[in-house]
Design a protein around this motif. Sequence first.
Motif, mmCIF file in Angstrom:
data_model
loop_
_atom_site.group_PDB
_atom_site.id
_atom_site.type_symbol
_atom_site.label_atom_id
_atom_site.label_comp_id
_atom_site.label_asym_id
_atom_site.label_seq_id
_atom_site.Cartn_x
_atom_site.Cartn_y
_atom_site.Cartn_z
ATOM 1 N N PHE A 1 -8.116 1.271 -1.896
ATOM 2 C CA PHE A 1 -7.492 0.061 -1.650
ATOM 3 C C PHE A 1 -8.520 -0.998 -1.018
ATOM 4 C CE2 PHE A 1 -5.376 -2.553 1.878
ATOM 5 C CZ PHE A 1 -4.263 -3.022 1.031
ATOM 6 N N GLY A 2 -9.347 -0.322 -0.242
ATOM 7 C CA GLY A 2 -10.393 -1.120 0.305
ATOM 8 C C GLY A 2 -11.299 -1.886 -0.767
ATOM 9 N N GLU A 3 -11.604 -1.332 -1.789
ATOM 10 C CA GLU A 3 -12.461 -1.817 -2.858
ATOM 11 C C GLU A 3 -11.685 -3.055 -3.796
ATOM 12 O OE1 GLU A 3 -15.152 0.772 -4.414
ATOM 13 O OE2 GLU A 3 -15.435 -0.190 -6.275
ATOM 14 N N GLY B 1 2.041 -0.147 7.897
ATOM 15 C CA GLY B 1 1.984 1.167 8.526
ATOM 16 C C GLY B 1 0.582 1.742 9.046
ATOM 17 N N ASP B 2 -0.046 2.335 8.229
ATOM 18 C CA ASP B 2 -1.309 3.159 8.157
ATOM 19 C C ASP B 2 -2.221 2.254 8.771
ATOM 20 O OD1 ASP B 2 -3.860 4.308 7.780
ATOM 21 O OD2 ASP B 2 -3.081 5.308 5.931
ATOM 22 N N PRO B 3 -2.891 2.770 10.113
ATOM 23 C CA PRO B 3 -3.891 2.083 10.741
ATOM 24 C C PRO B 3 -5.113 1.861 9.967
ATOM 25 C CG PRO B 3 -2.688 3.944 11.886
ATOM 26 C CD PRO B 3 -2.345 3.977 10.744
ATOM 27 N N GLU B 4 -5.434 2.939 9.272
ATOM 28 C CA GLU B 4 -6.595 2.313 8.512
ATOM 29 C C GLU B 4 -6.621 1.223 7.696
ATOM 30 O OE1 GLU B 4 -7.900 5.934 6.273
ATOM 31 O OE2 GLU B 4 -9.711 4.773 5.382
ATOM 32 N N ILE B 5 -5.465 1.259 7.002
ATOM 33 C CA ILE B 5 -5.246 -0.007 6.140
ATOM 34 C C ILE B 5 -5.035 -1.201 6.714
ATOM 35 C CG2 ILE B 5 -3.576 -0.715 4.239
ATOM 36 C CD1 ILE B 5 -5.404 1.534 3.535
ATOM 37 N N TYR C 1 0.683 -1.186 -0.104
ATOM 38 C CA TYR C 1 0.081 0.065 0.009
ATOM 39 C C TYR C 1 0.960 1.141 0.183
ATOM 40 C CZ TYR C 1 -3.264 3.589 1.281
ATOM 41 O OH TYR C 1 -4.034 4.581 1.513
ATOM 42 N N GLU C 2 1.729 1.493 1.015
ATOM 43 C CA GLU C 2 2.406 2.694 1.163
ATOM 44 C C GLU C 2 3.493 2.929 0.025
ATOM 45 O OE1 GLU C 2 2.152 0.089 4.822
ATOM 46 O OE2 GLU C 2 1.811 2.365 4.971
ATOM 47 N N GLN C 3 3.970 1.909 -0.603
ATOM 48 C CA GLN C 3 4.899 2.222 -1.631
ATOM 49 C C GLN C 3 4.285 2.521 -2.972
ATOM 50 O OE1 GLN C 3 8.207 1.894 -0.772
ATOM 51 N NE2 GLN C 3 7.297 1.807 1.273
#
Lengths: 190, 190
Positions: free
Chosen positions: B63-65, B113-117, B33-35
């Motif tokens: 990303f969620g979709e 990393g990202d908490p939402e992800i 995701y973050e890259q």
Amino acid sequence: MEAQLTDARPRDRAATRQRLLEAARMLFGEYGYEQVTVRMIASAAGANIALVGRYFGSKAGLFGEVLAGEPTVRAVVEGDRAGLPRRLAEYAAERMSHDPESPILRSLERSAGDPEIQALVRDRLQAVLIEPIEALLGGPDAHARARMATAVFLGIGSVRRLVGPETPSPADVDRLTAVFELCLGLEPLP
Amino acid sequence: MEAQLTDARPRDRAATRQRLLEAARMLFGEYGYEQVTVRMIASAAGANIALVGRYFGSKAGLFGEVLAGEPTVRAVVEGDRAGLPRRLAEYAAERMSHDPESPILRSLERSAGDPEIQALVRDRLQAVLIEPIEALLGGPDAHARARMATAVFLGIGSVRRLVGPETPSPADVDRLTAVFELCLGLEPLP
DNA sequence: GCGGCTAGTAAACGAGCGTATACTCGCCGA
DNA sequence: TCGGCGAGTATACGCTCGTTTACTAGCCGC
């Protein structure tokens, strides 16, 4: 009466460096490499941002030094061969419910992106886990077995991190011990 | 003779959305995701950057979709209970030497990393792996056993990602099958 | 034929990052 | 007493990111 009763002198390069190192150790372990900024580290250490660059070259350099300075998980890996599965299982069980204290292990779980960091982490993982286990095992497919045991070890951390901690029952620890025995190709202890 | 022989119309909202979705699926899977940047996604899809925001709200929404649209690893988890360890072992063995095709699994390995992800990934992991296995197992400590098997599964991916792919021998697959049997508390097949 | 809805575009915004620079100031030896 | 060395500081640079805004242009119903 003069101030400065403690032995903590101001303008102490070594001490400031050490504070940065420890702040970085704590933060990298807690949040992972990319989530931690040099500003956070400097702030936690009560030091200036520029000192990270001055003392460690770069953020990656600081991370490398944190990794290198770790006492590692050597206590688990060193010891008699027969007891290795049990020691691994107990250490892994600990990691089911708590975050690891070791920045190495935390970084293994959390630091994914940056290739330079990945290389640092990989080398460290090889050096402290896979290779010692492989050496302790011996035999033709020792590498594959060490790899598999390492996989179990890391996977337990991943699951805790992703879906939350959970305290293992004694039966879980026993099952885990058996799993490690199987991975490592060792006979169960009587 | 007019151009536009194909049925790919320009100004086709649904088609553009789909291209973005597929580009995102590929890139998120490959790099995590973050890259991956929205610019990379838009460029790969041959679309404008702003359309990511317009069609999916945000990068996280996209990303969620992607995650939600995945066919998942259901084929492994569905099926008879007795054969589950073998299917898991074979799928895991595949992951020893190759990156997974599934963006879910790749994201599990790479997006930290990202908490939402993390929340998105966690929910998906529970839904497609832990809970189906748990349901298939039944029994009092089914959850702990499903968790442990999932840990082994994920750990194998972590090791491949960190220290590089390695092709498992048939003996490795057998050992892995036994490991999953142990994790899941199932009897070995005759 | 034309007006309006809408897909698509270009550009910029504001924030945060790692890093680099130019500076201040206190201590210490001569 | 004083000059300079070096620890520590304040600040800015350049960049990239996700996101937003103002705009352009093509199709469709009337």
